[in-house]
Design a protein around this motif. Structure first.
Motif, short mmCIF file in Angstrom:
data_model
loop_
_atom_site.label_atom_id
_atom_site.label_comp_id
_atom_site.label_asym_id
_atom_site.label_seq_id
_atom_site.Cartn_x
_atom_site.Cartn_y
_atom_site.Cartn_z
N ASP A 137 0.81 -1.21 0.00
CA ASP A 137 0.00 0.00 0.00
C ASP A 137 0.85 1.27 0.00
N ASP A 138 1.80 1.31 0.92
CA ASP A 138 2.63 2.49 1.13
C ASP A 138 3.72 2.65 0.08
N LYS A 139 4.61 1.65 0.07
CA LYS A 139 5.81 1.76 -0.76
C LYS A 139 5.54 1.48 -2.23
N VAL A 140 5.03 0.29 -2.51
CA VAL A 140 4.97 -0.15 -3.91
C VAL A 140 3.99 0.69 -4.72
N MET A 141 2.82 0.90 -4.16
CA MET A 141 1.80 1.64 -4.91
C MET A 141 2.29 3.04 -5.29
N SER A 142 2.88 3.74 -4.34
CA SER A 142 3.29 5.12 -4.64
C SER A 142 4.44 5.17 -5.64
N ASP A 177 5.01 -19.44 -4.66
CA ASP A 177 4.13 -20.29 -5.45
C ASP A 177 2.70 -20.31 -4.93
N LYS A 178 2.41 -19.43 -3.99
CA LYS A 178 1.04 -19.40 -3.44
C LYS A 178 0.08 -18.85 -4.50
N GLN A 179 -1.18 -19.27 -4.38
CA GLN A 179 -2.17 -18.75 -5.32
C GLN A 179 -2.42 -17.27 -5.04
N PHE A 180 -2.56 -16.99 -3.75
CA PHE A 180 -2.73 -15.60 -3.32
C PHE A 180 -1.72 -15.34 -2.21
N PHE A 181 -1.51 -14.07 -1.88
CA PHE A 181 -0.65 -13.74 -0.74
C PHE A 181 -1.23 -14.36 0.52
N GLY A 182 -2.54 -14.46 0.57
CA GLY A 182 -3.21 -15.04 1.73
C GLY A 182 -3.20 -16.56 1.73
N GLY A 183 -2.58 -17.16 0.73
CA GLY A 183 -2.55 -18.62 0.65
C GLY A 183 -3.53 -19.11 -0.41
N GLU A 184 -4.45 -19.95 0.03
CA GLU A 184 -5.43 -20.47 -0.95
C GLU A 184 -6.60 -19.53 -1.14
N THR A 185 -6.77 -18.61 -0.20
CA THR A 185 -7.86 -17.64 -0.34
C THR A 185 -7.30 -16.23 -0.28
N ILE A 186 -8.09 -15.31 -0.75
CA ILE A 186 -7.70 -13.89 -0.76
C ILE A 186 -7.62 -13.39 0.68
N GLY A 187 -6.54 -12.67 0.97
CA GLY A 187 -6.37 -12.14 2.32
C GLY A 187 -6.08 -10.65 2.29
N LEU A 188 -5.71 -10.14 3.45
CA LEU A 188 -5.46 -8.70 3.59
C LEU A 188 -4.44 -8.18 2.59
N VAL A 189 -3.37 -8.93 2.39
CA VAL A 189 -2.30 -8.45 1.51
C VAL A 189 -2.81 -8.35 0.07
N ASP A 190 -3.57 -9.34 -0.36
CA ASP A 190 -4.12 -9.30 -1.73
C ASP A 190 -4.99 -8.07 -1.91
N ILE A 191 -5.81 -7.80 -0.89
CA ILE A 191 -6.70 -6.64 -0.94
C ILE A 191 -5.88 -5.35 -0.99
N ALA A 192 -4.85 -5.27 -0.15
CA ALA A 192 -4.02 -4.06 -0.12
C ALA A 192 -3.28 -3.87 -1.43
N ALA A 193 -3.00 -4.98 -2.12
CA ALA A 193 -2.27 -4.92 -3.38
C ALA A 193 -3.20 -4.85 -4.59
N ASP A 194 -4.46 -4.51 -4.36
CA ASP A 194 -5.44 -4.52 -5.46
C ASP A 194 -5.02 -3.62 -6.62
N PHE A 195 -4.40 -2.52 -6.28
CA PHE A 195 -3.93 -1.59 -7.31
C PHE A 195 -2.96 -2.28 -8.26
N ILE A 196 -2.09 -3.11 -7.69
CA ILE A 196 -1.08 -3.80 -8.47
C ILE A 196 -1.73 -4.85 -9.36
N ALA A 197 -2.77 -5.50 -8.86
CA ALA A 197 -3.42 -6.58 -9.61
C ALA A 197 -4.21 -6.05 -10.80
N TYR A 198 -4.80 -4.89 -10.65
CA TYR A 198 -5.73 -4.43 -11.69
C TYR A 198 -5.43 -3.03 -12.22
N TRP A 199 -5.47 -2.06 -11.36
CA TRP A 199 -5.31 -0.69 -11.81
C TRP A 199 -3.98 -0.45 -12.51
#
Lengths: 226, 224
Positions: free
Chosen positions: A106-111, A144-166
């Protein structure tokens, strides 16, 4: 307290911060009323009352109380609706590390990604370097995880949403290519998993609309590329 | 119980409010720890090994777990040692504590230090901008002994490591009074309350040493 009491989200259609909150509510199956705040045109009296300090979206309203800051809101949702779709691990250390990576994305990578695309020309080379470094750490953390949260979407995946899509759309709009499949195969795979998720894809703003917005706000930098 | 025992090490810096707030938490909960001083701005091999991404203090090591970032460390400590809780139990109160902690580190420190030192629009304007931010905190602490209520909590440790010591000493060095008592009676009362708490008092850096340090840091920052 009746937790089913109306949840409201004040948001902005194109904002990754705003969408984070909607993603988590939908993943947890929590119904909510969405209120669009066109912050670029006019900040409504309601927004100014609910978030007087930052005057920004998203704002969550629940049981008459308002909360601002997307990741603070996400953690509030996690703490309040505890039985469905956990966003964080149980173990205190694992939880802390998830928060670390969420903050990092959220902080470093996105900006740095943003500035690499549209920052001042003089800083751009440095920002591209930093963007690569940031993405490298995330690539490694994902593994090799499917998501940062493991097999399901977790906090990190949500925080990295900008990287995934935007960010993919931002790259196209600006002509700056940083996150390529060759350089970051794991992040590429992850972003596809993320945006194809049945719940997430319902929430994401339409690509054409975002593309038009980016091009209008920032112009096209392709001609400035060396 | 056994999980909570084991060695706790803290890599910190005497002048760093981020490091000091972790010490406040450890002391408040009576957790013994080994303290390792980082002679900043030089970064030791140990620091680079423990926190390769940010290369900053504080870093907590608990058994073999390594954790950087003061807010994360405070939350981890709170979840691992349950006595003298730092964060509220109620989800809304907890969210507000996190919100204020973020506000303090991102906004208060920025205007209280960075904007003030650079003073791009002049010192008076910088002070006014700082006061606007402090006004929010003044309101938040009104009628309470501490931000945490009757006892110190997360926000007190975050704000308490920055405002009364780090920033106040910078202001002293600059000969300005950013939060005068007549304009900020509640904040000033809170500062007095804080100094009565042993776990906070023990974490206050030496006054003259810190004034000197803050002036040096602000010179470096101005030239950057």
């Amino acid at each position: 307290m009746n937790q089913e009491e109306q949840v409201q989200v004040l948001g902005l259609w194109g904002s990754p911060f705003s969408k984070r909150v909607e993603m988590v509510l939908k993943l947890k199956g929590i119904p909510y009323e969405y209120i669009e705040e066109d912050v670029y045109v006019q900040k409504s009296p309601r927004l100014l009352k609910l978030n007087p300090i930052h005057k920004k979206v998203p704002v969550l309203v629940h049981q008459g109380k308002s909360i601002a800051e997307s990741l603070v809101i996400v953690e509030y949702i996690e703490d309040t609706w505890t039985t469905s779709y956990p966003m964080l691990p149980h173990d205190p250390y694992e939880r802390s590390m998830a928060r670390f990576w969420a903050k990092y994305a959220d902080d470093k990578v996105m900006s740095t990604l943003w500035k690499a695309c549209w920052g001042p020309e003089s800083e751009r080379e440095k920002m591209v370097e930093e963007a690569y470094d940031g993405l490298k750490y995330l690539e490694e953390e994902l593994g090799d995880k499917q998501f940062f949260g493991g097999e399901t979407i977790g906090l990190v995946d949500i925080a990295a949403d900008f990287i995934a899509y935007w960010f993919g759309i931002a790259q196209e709009a600006s002509g700056v290519m940083i996150m390529t499949a060759e350089r970051f195969p794991k992040l590429q795979r992850w972003s596809q998993n993320f945006v194809r998720n049945n719940i997430i894809k319902e929430v994401l703003p339409p690509k054409e609309k975002l593309m038009a917005l980016f091009k209008a706000q920032f112009g096209n930098n392709a001609s400035n590329e060396a | 119980m056994t999980e909570n025992e084991g060695k706790v090490k803290l890599l910190g810096c005497w002048a760093s409010p981020f490091s000091r707030r972790v010490e406040m938490a450890l002391k408040r909960k009576g957790i013994p720890y080994e303290y390792l001083e980082e002679a900043l701005p030089n970064k030791s091999p140990l620091l680079l090994e423990l926190n390769p991404i940010h290369k900053k203090v504080p870093v907590l090591v608990h058994n073999d777990k390594i954790l950087p970032e003061s807010h994360l460390i405070l939350e981890y400590i709170d979840q691992t040692w349950s006595n003298n809780p730092i964060l509220p139990q109620d989800p809304y109160e907890k969210a507000m504590a996190r919100f204020w902690a973020k506000f303090i580190d991102e906004q208060i420190l920025t205007v209280g230090f960075r904007s003030l030192v650079k003073a791009e629009k002049g010192r008076e304007v910088a002070i006014e901008e700082a006061r606007e931010k402090f006004a929010f905190l003044e309101k938040e602490v009104t009628g309470k002994d501490f931000f945490g209520g009757k006892t110190i909590g997360f926000v007190d440790m975050v704000a308490g490591s920055i405002i009364p010591f780090c920033l106040a000493r910078l202001w002293e060095g600059m000969r300005i009074d950013v939060i005068p008592e007549d304009e900020f009676p509640e904040l000033n009362r809170w500062i007095k309350n804080l100094k009565d708490i042993e776990s906070v008092r023990e974490c206050i850096p030496h006054r003259e040493k810190q004034i000197e340090h803050m002036m040096k840091v602000s010179e470096r920052y101005k030239l950057a």
